[in-house]
Design a protein around this motif. Structure first.
Motif, short mmCIF file in Angstrom:
data_model
loop_
_atom_site.label_atom_id
_atom_site.label_comp_id
_atom_site.label_asym_id
_atom_site.label_seq_id
_atom_site.Cartn_x
_atom_site.Cartn_y
_atom_site.Cartn_z
N ARG A 120 0.79 -1.03 0.04
CA ARG A 120 -0.03 0.15 -0.09
C ARG A 120 0.82 1.17 -0.14
O ARG A 120 0.38 2.22 -0.41
N TRP A 121 2.04 1.07 0.46
CA TRP A 121 2.96 2.16 0.63
C TRP A 121 4.05 2.61 -0.41
O TRP A 121 5.16 2.87 -0.06
N ILE A 122 4.02 2.23 -1.70
CA ILE A 122 4.71 2.83 -2.76
C ILE A 122 3.69 3.74 -3.91
O ILE A 122 2.45 3.37 -3.84
N PRO A 123 4.36 4.55 -4.71
CA PRO A 123 3.49 5.06 -5.66
C PRO A 123 2.72 3.98 -6.40
O PRO A 123 2.91 3.00 -6.94
N GLY A 124 1.38 4.28 -6.51
CA GLY A 124 0.25 3.63 -7.15
C GLY A 124 -0.31 2.86 -6.24
O GLY A 124 -1.51 2.32 -6.51
N GLY A 125 0.05 2.72 -4.88
CA GLY A 125 -0.86 2.13 -3.80
C GLY A 125 -1.72 2.84 -3.15
O GLY A 125 -1.43 4.19 -2.97
N PRO A 131 -10.17 6.00 7.89
CA PRO A 131 -9.92 7.22 8.41
C PRO A 131 -8.35 7.61 8.68
O PRO A 131 -7.59 6.85 8.58
N LEU A 132 -8.16 9.01 8.76
CA LEU A 132 -6.78 9.56 8.61
C LEU A 132 -6.04 8.76 9.74
O LEU A 132 -5.00 8.43 9.65
N HIS A 133 -6.70 8.76 10.87
CA HIS A 133 -5.77 8.20 12.34
C HIS A 133 -5.43 6.84 11.99
O HIS A 133 -4.18 6.38 12.47
N ARG A 134 -6.17 6.02 11.46
CA ARG A 134 -5.80 4.49 11.03
C ARG A 134 -4.66 4.53 10.05
O ARG A 134 -3.79 3.75 10.03
N LYS A 135 -4.77 5.31 8.97
CA LYS A 135 -3.57 5.25 8.08
C LYS A 135 -2.29 5.68 8.67
O LYS A 135 -1.29 5.30 8.64
N SER A 138 -0.95 3.04 10.86
CA SER A 138 -0.27 1.84 9.95
C SER A 138 1.02 2.27 9.19
O SER A 138 2.10 1.64 9.70
N ARG A 139 1.18 3.41 8.97
CA ARG A 139 2.34 4.17 8.36
C ARG A 139 3.30 4.30 9.66
O ARG A 139 4.73 3.82 9.16
N ALA A 140 3.15 4.73 10.62
CA ALA A 140 3.91 4.70 11.96
C ALA A 140 4.63 3.40 12.10
O ALA A 140 5.78 3.19 12.36
N GLY A 141 3.48 2.32 12.28
CA GLY A 141 4.08 1.01 12.49
C GLY A 141 4.92 0.36 11.65
O GLY A 141 5.81 -0.32 11.69
#
Length: 251
Positions: A120-125, A131-135, A138-141
């Motif tokens: 999910r975390w590369i261009p195109g993902g 919601p913003l807080h869940r993103k 996830s990104r922090a983890g």
């Protein structure tokens, strides 16, 4: 064409499993599916048996209890390898992983990757309906895991991934200690450390529309604890030995 099977663990996924399988077969008609059901009280296992009876491409493995995602995948992988599939794919049962993207994953394996990860975390993902807080969580983890484990992979927790059978057959699952979603982190990290060729492709992740998420505080705590311990052990040269991939797999 490579003989491919998609392993789908289930626990109370009666609302979505039939649709996911239909979409897999519309996308890749020759692909088989193995449903690994952990004695779902909602009747998912019974429905799985009905689907298997109607379609020879669908198979079911019943387990007596719910004892972790890692154990379910380990049982499913063993079943698939015993039957000589070439590629073994992981996919969630709730529709969050898009079966229409399966050809891109198979393409990585066709191209020689030992493991392919939908990220999910590369261009195109893309992530839909989070919601913003869940993103942010996830990104922090993900960032924390990459830093602690010194990994170049962008989505260590992704559950949309595939393996070449010869690489998966080299894994000693008695050495894979994680049971929850940390199983995904451990497998990706161990493959990367072992010198296997790991490819990534962008996916669209859509939050489930049916059923209830299996994520829990215990699962998060397991992942954070193990990632921290692995990272600290690596820093002092005491990380667990990487999975013993054979010389013809490791590159």
């Amino acid at each position: 064409m490579a003989k491919t099977i998609v392993v789908i663990p289930t626990y109370n996924e009666i609302a979505s499993i039939a649709s996911v399988i239909d979409r897999i077969h519309l996308t890749t008609a020759g692909t088989h599916v193995l449903i690994v059901d952990d004695n779902s009280p909602d009747g998912t296992g019974r429905l799985a048996d009905e689907l298997a009876a109607a379609d020879e491409r669908v198979h079911v493995l019943h387990r007596s209890e719910k004892n972790g995602l890692g154990a379910a995948y380990g049982a499913g992988f063993a079943w698939a390898l015993e039957r000589d599939y070439d590629y073994v794919v992981e996919m969630d049962a709730d529709g969050s992983h898009q079966p229409e993207e399966l050809p891109r994953l198979i393409g990585l394996l066709d191209g020689g990757d030992d493991m392919g990860i939908g990220t999910r975390w590369i261009p195109g993902g893309t992530i839909v309906n989070w919601p913003l807080h869940r993103k942010l969580i996830s990104r922090a983890g993900t960032f924390y895991s990459r830093v602690m484990l010194r990994s170049r992979l962008h989505d260590l927790t992704s559950g949309y991934r595939g393996f070449r059978a010869e690489a998966l057959r080299s894994v000693d699952f008695t050495r894979v200690a994680s049971q929850g979603y940390c199983f995904q982190i451990e497998m990706a990290w161990q493959f990367e450390r072992s010198g296997a060729r790991v490819g990534e492709f962008p996916i669209t992740f859509i939050e489930r529309a049916e059923g209830v998420s299996k994520m829990s505080t215990g699962i998060v705590v397991e992942a954070l604890t193990k990632v921290t311990l692995w990272g600290l052990a690596s820093a002092v040269g005491r990380a667990p030995a990487p999975l013993p991939l054979r010389a013809d797999v490791a590159r």
